[in-house]
Motif scaffolding. Structure first.
Motif, mmCIF file in Angstrom:
data_model
loop_
_atom_site.group_PDB
_atom_site.id
_atom_site.type_symbol
_atom_site.label_atom_id
_atom_site.label_comp_id
_atom_site.label_asym_id
_atom_site.label_seq_id
_atom_site.Cartn_x
_atom_site.Cartn_y
_atom_site.Cartn_z
ATOM 1 N N UNK A 1 0.864 -1.182 0.000
ATOM 2 C CA UNK A 1 0.000 0.000 0.000
ATOM 3 C C UNK A 1 0.901 1.233 0.000
ATOM 4 N N UNK A 2 0.709 2.108 -0.987
ATOM 5 C CA UNK A 2 1.553 3.290 -1.138
ATOM 6 C C UNK A 2 0.699 4.540 -0.953
ATOM 7 N N UNK A 3 1.141 5.434 -0.075
ATOM 8 C CA UNK A 3 0.440 6.697 0.167
ATOM 9 C C UNK A 3 1.320 7.838 -0.338
ATOM 10 N N UNK A 4 0.842 8.555 -1.349
ATOM 11 C CA UNK A 4 1.569 9.671 -1.940
ATOM 12 C C UNK A 4 1.042 10.952 -1.292
ATOM 13 N N UNK A 5 1.800 11.490 -0.318
ATOM 14 C CA UNK A 5 1.284 12.542 0.559
ATOM 15 C C UNK A 5 1.443 13.947 -0.021
ATOM 16 N N UNK A 6 0.744 14.885 0.633
ATOM 17 C CA UNK A 6 0.806 16.305 0.276
ATOM 18 C C UNK A 6 1.271 17.094 1.503
ATOM 19 N N UNK A 7 2.016 18.164 1.275
ATOM 20 C CA UNK A 7 2.529 18.975 2.382
ATOM 21 C C UNK A 7 2.130 20.435 2.275
ATOM 22 N N UNK A 8 1.201 20.766 1.382
ATOM 23 C CA UNK A 8 0.937 22.173 1.079
ATOM 24 C C UNK A 8 0.438 22.944 2.301
ATOM 25 N N UNK A 9 -0.298 22.271 3.199
ATOM 26 C CA UNK A 9 -0.744 22.890 4.439
ATOM 27 C C UNK A 9 -0.582 21.899 5.583
ATOM 28 N N UNK A 10 -0.665 22.407 6.805
ATOM 29 C CA UNK A 10 -0.638 21.517 7.970
ATOM 30 C C UNK A 10 -1.815 20.557 7.933
ATOM 31 N N UNK A 11 -2.945 21.042 7.420
ATOM 32 C CA UNK A 11 -4.132 20.192 7.300
ATOM 33 C C UNK A 11 -3.885 19.050 6.320
ATOM 34 N N UNK A 12 -3.145 19.315 5.247
ATOM 35 C CA UNK A 12 -2.834 18.262 4.274
ATOM 36 C C UNK A 12 -1.988 17.165 4.914
ATOM 37 N N UNK A 13 -1.044 17.556 5.766
ATOM 38 C CA UNK A 13 -0.214 16.568 6.463
ATOM 39 C C UNK A 13 -1.075 15.758 7.433
ATOM 40 N N UNK A 14 -1.975 16.437 8.138
ATOM 41 C CA UNK A 14 -2.875 15.740 9.070
ATOM 42 C C UNK A 14 -3.729 14.704 8.327
ATOM 43 N N UNK A 15 -4.247 15.098 7.160
ATOM 44 C CA UNK A 15 -5.058 14.172 6.364
ATOM 45 C C UNK A 15 -4.225 12.984 5.885
ATOM 46 N N UNK A 16 -2.961 13.228 5.571
ATOM 47 C CA UNK A 16 -2.067 12.146 5.147
ATOM 48 C C UNK A 16 -1.906 11.126 6.277
ATOM 49 N N UNK A 17 -1.684 11.618 7.486
ATOM 50 C CA UNK A 17 -1.524 10.724 8.632
ATOM 51 C C UNK A 17 -2.822 9.955 8.900
#
Length: 418
Positions: free
Chosen positions: A34-50
Motif C-alpha cells: 500500500x503506497x500513500x503519496x502525501x501532500x505537504x501544502x498545508x498543515x491540514x494536508x499533512x494531518x489528512x495524510x496521517x
C-alpha cells in the motif's frame, strides 16, 4: 497476494507520479503493498495524510505500507515514527526503479526504513514519463518540477527541490506518441510551470516550448497550460495566446492575494496592478480567455481592508474559476513566525466570501455562453468541456474523447447544457 494499492493526496503532479509508481512497482513484481503519496501544502494536508495512513493500516493489516510524496520529503521522521508505516521514501527516490526493486521479496540486502535524500541536490527531472495519464480524452505531460522561489507561506520547494525542466525534444516526442494514441488534448503541468527552461542550455522560456509543440505536432488539436505565474509570462507565450487557436483560452493564475502589502509579505514577485494588467492584455489578445486563480484568505497581518482588495481583484481581473485556500499555519515557513496570525473563524468567513464571489463569477460566465457554439471535448458519454474548461452536460450520449461542435442551450447548476 494482491497487486499494490495507491492513495494520492494533493496536486495533479502527485497524481501523475502515482501513475509512474504503479508502473515501477509492477515492473518490480511487488505485491501486498500500500503506497500513500502525501501532500505537504498545508498543515491540514499533512494531518489528512496521517489520517489516511491509519485508515489504510486498519483496512490492510498484513500489507507493507510505503509513504512518499511532499510530506514524506519534508517530514520523514514524522512518518517513520508512525507504527503503521513500514517504509518512507522521498520524492526523488519514488521515481527510481532501484527503489522499487529494493522492496522486492527476492532482493538481497537491507532496505532502510527511511530513504529520503537531500532534494535540493537533485538537478534533473525524473525520467519516467507516463504516456496517457488522465482521461481517455485528455493527457497530462509533466514538463517541470521544483521551484526556485521562496514564498513565505510555502513549504513546497523543500518537498520538490529546485526547478528542473524536461528538455523540449523529450516533451515533443512524448506528445507525438500521445497524439498517435488518439489523445485530442494535452495539458502541460509542473510545480512552477513558467520557470520552465531556466536550467536548460540557452535558457528557453515556456512560450518557446508552447510554440515548438504547436509547430512540431500539427495533428495535436488542443494544448492546455496548467497553473502559471503571470509575472513570468514571456513574449512568445503572449504571441501564442494571440495567434494559436489550438492553445486553449484558459489560464490558471497563481495570484495568492490582491493587496500589495500582503503580496510583499508573502514574498510574491508581482503587485496587484501587474495581475490586472496581465489579465487585460491576455483578454485583448484573446477575447474568449477565461482565468482561474489561487487566492489565500487570512494570511498573517491581513486586515479587512487588505482582504477587500482580494475580493475586488476577483472582479478587476474578471476571474472565473477560483481556488480559495484558507491560510493554514505551516511550521518551517517564515509566515508561521509572523506574530499577528488571524483568528480561525475570521479566516473561514473570509474564505466563504471569496468563494461566494467566485460562484457569482461562474454564473456570469455560464450565462454568457447560452446560444454560443463551442468545441467540446467529451470526457465521458454525457459530459465534456469547452475550450475555457467549462463543463457541458449532454442529454444524449456522445463519443468519449471526440471534439464536437456544440450549441449551448442552458445552465444546470454549475454546468452548461447541450
Amino acid at each position: 497476494m494482491s497487486a499494490p494499492k495507491f492513495t494520492t493526496l494533493g496536486c495533479r503532479l502527485n497524481a501523475y507520479e502515482t501513475e509512474a509508481m504503479k508502473e515501477l512497482s509492477q515492473a518490480a513484481g511487488l505485491e501486498n503493498l500500500v503506497v500513500v503519496n502525501t501532500c505537504a501544502v498545508t498543515a491540514e494536508a499533512v494531518r489528512k495524510s496521517r489520517q489516511e495512513i491509519r485508515r489504510l493500516r486498519r483496512d490492510n493489516p498484513q500489507a507493507r505500507i510505503v509513504v512518499t510524496g511532499c510530506a514524506a520529503q519534508t517530514e520523514p521522521e514524522t512518518f517513520a515514527q508512525m507504527p503503521e508505516v513500514d517504509t518512507v521514501i522521498g520524492n526523488t527516490e519514488k521515481m527510481q526503479p532501484e527503489t522499487w526493486n529494493g522492496m522486492a521479496a527476492n532482493f538481497i540486502g537491507e532496505t532502510e526504513k527511511v530513504q529520503v535524500d537531500d532534494i535540493m541536490s537533485v538537478t534533473e527531472t525524473a525520467g519516467h514519463l507516463i504516456d496517457g495519464f488522465g482521461t481517455r480524452s485528455r493527457a497530462y505531460v509533466q514538463v517541470q518540477n521544483g521551484c526556485d522561489h521562496r514564498c513565505t507561506f510555502c513549504i513546497i520547494p523543500y518537498g520538490r527541490g529546485n526547478s528542473r525542466s524536461v528538455p523540449a525534444g523529450v516533451v515533443v516526442d512524448q506528445i507525438k506518441r500521445l497524439v498517435d494514441k488518439g489523445y485530442n488534448e494535452v495539458v502541460l503541468t509542473g510545480v512552477d510551470l513558467t520557470s520552465w527552461g531556466a536550467d536548460l542550455p540557452a535558457h528557453p522560456k515556456l512560450g518557446d516550448l508552447v510554440m515548438r509543440i504547436l509547430k512540431l505536432v500539427p495533428d495535436l488539436p488542443r494544448l492546455r497550460i496548467s497553473s502559471i505565474d503571470s509575472i513570468e509570462v514571456d513574449d512568445n507565450l503572449m504571441q501564442a495566446i494571440a495567434t494559436e487557436p489550438r492553445l486553449m483560452p484558459h489560464l490558471h493564475l497563481s495570484l495568492q492575494h490582491g493587496d500589495d502589502m500582503i503580496l510583499k509579505r508573502m514574498a510574491r514577485r508581482h503587485l496587484r496592478d501587474d495581475a490586472i494588467r496581465f489579465c487585460e492584455e491576455a483578454r485583448r489578445l484573446r477575447p474568449d480567455m477565461t482565468f482561474g486563480a489561487d487566492i489565500i484568505a487570512g494570511f498573517p497581518t491581513e486586515t479587512e481592508a487588505h482582504f477587500e482588495n482580494s475580493l475586488q481583484l476577483v472582479e478587476d481581473c474578471n476571474l472565473t474559476w477560483l481556488h480559495v485556500f484558507p491560510y493554514s499555519k505551516r511550521e518551517g515557513t517564515p509566515a508561521a513566525k509572523i506574530p499577528k496570525q488571524i483568528n480561525g473563524n475570521t479566516i473561514k468567513a473570509r474564505a466563504a466570501r471569496l468563494r461566494a464571489a467566485g460562484d457569482a463569477q461562474v454564473q456570469q460566465h455560464l450565462a454568457a455562453q447560452i446560444g454560443k457554439t463551442h468545441q467540446v471535448l467529451m470526457e465521458n458519454p454525457h459530459m465534456g468541456r469547452t475550450e475555457q474548461f467549462t463543463e457541458v452536460k449532454f442529454s444524449r450520449p456522445q463519443t468519449e474523447g471526440k471534439i464536437i461542435a456544440t450549441h449551448i442551450l442552458g445552465i444546470d447548476g454549475i454546468h452548461l447544457t447541450a
